[in-house]
Design an enzyme around this catalytic site. Sequence first.
Site, PDB file in Angstrom:
ATOM      1  N   SER A   1     -51.742 -27.418 -11.736  1.00 49.00           N
ATOM      2  CA  SER A   1     -50.883 -26.510 -10.976  1.00 49.00           C
ATOM      3  C   SER A   1     -49.425 -26.811 -11.304  1.00 49.00           C
ATOM      4  O   SER A   1     -49.016 -27.964 -11.259  1.00 49.00           O
ATOM      5  CB  SER A   1     -51.136 -26.707  -9.479  1.00 49.00           C
ATOM      6  OG  SER A   1     -50.291 -25.848  -8.748  1.00 49.00           O
ATOM      7  N   HIS A   2     -48.689 -25.786 -11.667  1.00 48.04           N
ATOM      8  CA  HIS A   2     -47.260 -25.996 -11.915  1.00 48.04           C
ATOM      9  C   HIS A   2     -46.418 -24.757 -11.653  1.00 48.04           C
ATOM     10  O   HIS A   2     -45.201 -24.807 -11.803  1.00 48.04           O
ATOM     11  CB  HIS A   2     -47.022 -26.464 -13.356  1.00 48.04           C
ATOM     12  CG  HIS A   2     -47.261 -25.367 -14.359  1.00 48.04           C
ATOM     13  ND1 HIS A   2     -48.511 -25.060 -14.833  1.00 48.04           N
ATOM     14  CD2 HIS A   2     -46.415 -24.497 -14.954  1.00 48.04           C
ATOM     15  CE1 HIS A   2     -48.426 -24.049 -15.677  1.00 48.04           C
ATOM     16  NE2 HIS A   2     -47.164 -23.689 -15.773  1.00 48.04           N
ATOM     17  N   ARG A   3     -47.065 -23.633 -11.276  1.00 49.67           N
ATOM     18  CA  ARG A   3     -46.271 -22.424 -11.057  1.00 49.67           C
ATOM     19  C   ARG A   3     -45.246 -22.694  -9.976  1.00 49.67           C
ATOM     20  O   ARG A   3     -45.569 -23.214  -8.904  1.00 49.67           O
ATOM     21  CB  ARG A   3     -47.157 -21.257 -10.584  1.00 49.67           C
ATOM     22  CG  ARG A   3     -48.098 -20.714 -11.624  1.00 49.67           C
ATOM     23  CD  ARG A   3     -47.554 -19.453 -12.297  1.00 49.67           C
ATOM     24  NE  ARG A   3     -46.720 -19.772 -13.433  1.00 49.67           N
ATOM     25  CZ  ARG A   3     -47.172 -20.103 -14.653  1.00 49.67           C
ATOM     26  NH1 ARG A   3     -48.448 -20.136 -14.923  1.00 49.67           N
ATOM     27  NH2 ARG A   3     -46.329 -20.370 -15.618  1.00 49.67           N
TER      28      ARG A   3
END
Length: 384
Positions: free
Chosen positions: A201-203
């Site tokens: 996850s990095h959005r």
Amino acid sequence: MVVIGVRPQVIKAAPIIKLLDKDPNVDFLLIHSGQHYDYEMSKVFFQELDLPDPFANLDVKGGSHAEQTAKIMLRLEKILLETKPEVVVVFGDANTTAASALAAVKSKIPVAHVEAGLRSWDMRMPEEINRVLTDHISQVLYAPTKFAVEQLLREGIQENLIYLSGDTMYDAILSHRENIERTDILDKLGVEKEEYLVVTSHRAENVDDRTNLRNIVRALVELSKHVKIVFPIHPRTLNRLKEFGYFDLLGERKNIILSKPVGYFEMLRLIRDAIAVLTDSGGIQKEAFILGTPCVTMRTRTEWIETIKLGGNVLVGANKDRIVSEVLRIINDPNNIKRKLREVENPYGNGDASKKIVIDLKKRLGEGALKVGLLPVNIKEFIE
Ligand code: UD1
Ligand code: UDP
């Protein structure tokens, strides 16, 4: 000139860089914007994929969108004026993409956009702004899928500027089957095939938002009661987990295995052998689909719509209950989706997208077809 700067760009550009670098008829310059700079976010991929050192690194690092974009434009413009490339090739949808395209086209240097025509129709995503902008100022657009071609036509882009190439990430996966097999990442992390969930996850809209990140963390804690979780953490996410005080919640769970970002072959192996993938990454949704692993995507929209349409992916947003229930649904019946995925036709081409792009690009250059100039339009039509 090829310009890259973030992790997925090194990967999706790699097969094209290799072809250009070894072509005796091409003078080739590779530029790194320096948007990603940690060893695990950039250099590791140069080593794994055996890429040449960049001619220059613009060293932009982090910062606000305006800062990153402006620094890339200023620093690239200088090199463009000095080196005068015939075309600048940009990839995907990062700030590096849009900034390089803008700097080039405003210096009257044609732009080729690889991975053109993708849309999430969500202008809150910085990537959507970058995609739309880059597509509309490029002189040739390489679309990975039929849907992307159709979207560009719907937006009024001239048909002769669009080329259906297939997806270069698919090329990359195909050429590294053996390397994927060879990595010992499962042993290193202490997990076995099909007994773990792999998470990334990095959005910004997920991890920079305290509520969304808390929902994701709570979902992982809940899921860890049912399955081992491998979570290679992007630096943006690591910063936020620490800042918001959620890092220890994950770190203290026995079933949650946290790691630094892993190498490309390691990541593909983790995806291939996982029972399911939980992600908000663009590239990983596609890689899961190609490698036949069911994917749950923590977004409300995706630009990789084929993965959903063909039954390999489902959108759950940053909603704790939806994340948990969709992952559990897969875990309780993994073979159902895996079987389906084995049967569907691959929408990402034949593994020769990079070759096609290089051939087409050389042809257009040879014909003098790449120009920043007048677009064909019948002005009379608008006046009369
Ligand atoms: C960028 C892209 C995104 C892409 C992602 C791939 C934009 C707008 N976003 O997001 O489309 O999906 O890359 O991973 O271009 N950081 C480090 N070390 C690094 C890189 C980043 O510490 O090597 C930290 C810095 O604090 C930086 C933050 O992560 O400020 C965010 O990095 P940035 O490149 O701005 O955005 P990404 O979230 O990586
Ligand atoms: N990736 C990797 N190691 C990791 C996480 C991702 O090698 O720890 C690879 C992944 O296999 C894919 C690409 O990086 O090829 C995706 O990058 P990311 O998720 O950062 O960006 P996005 O695709 O969302 O733009």
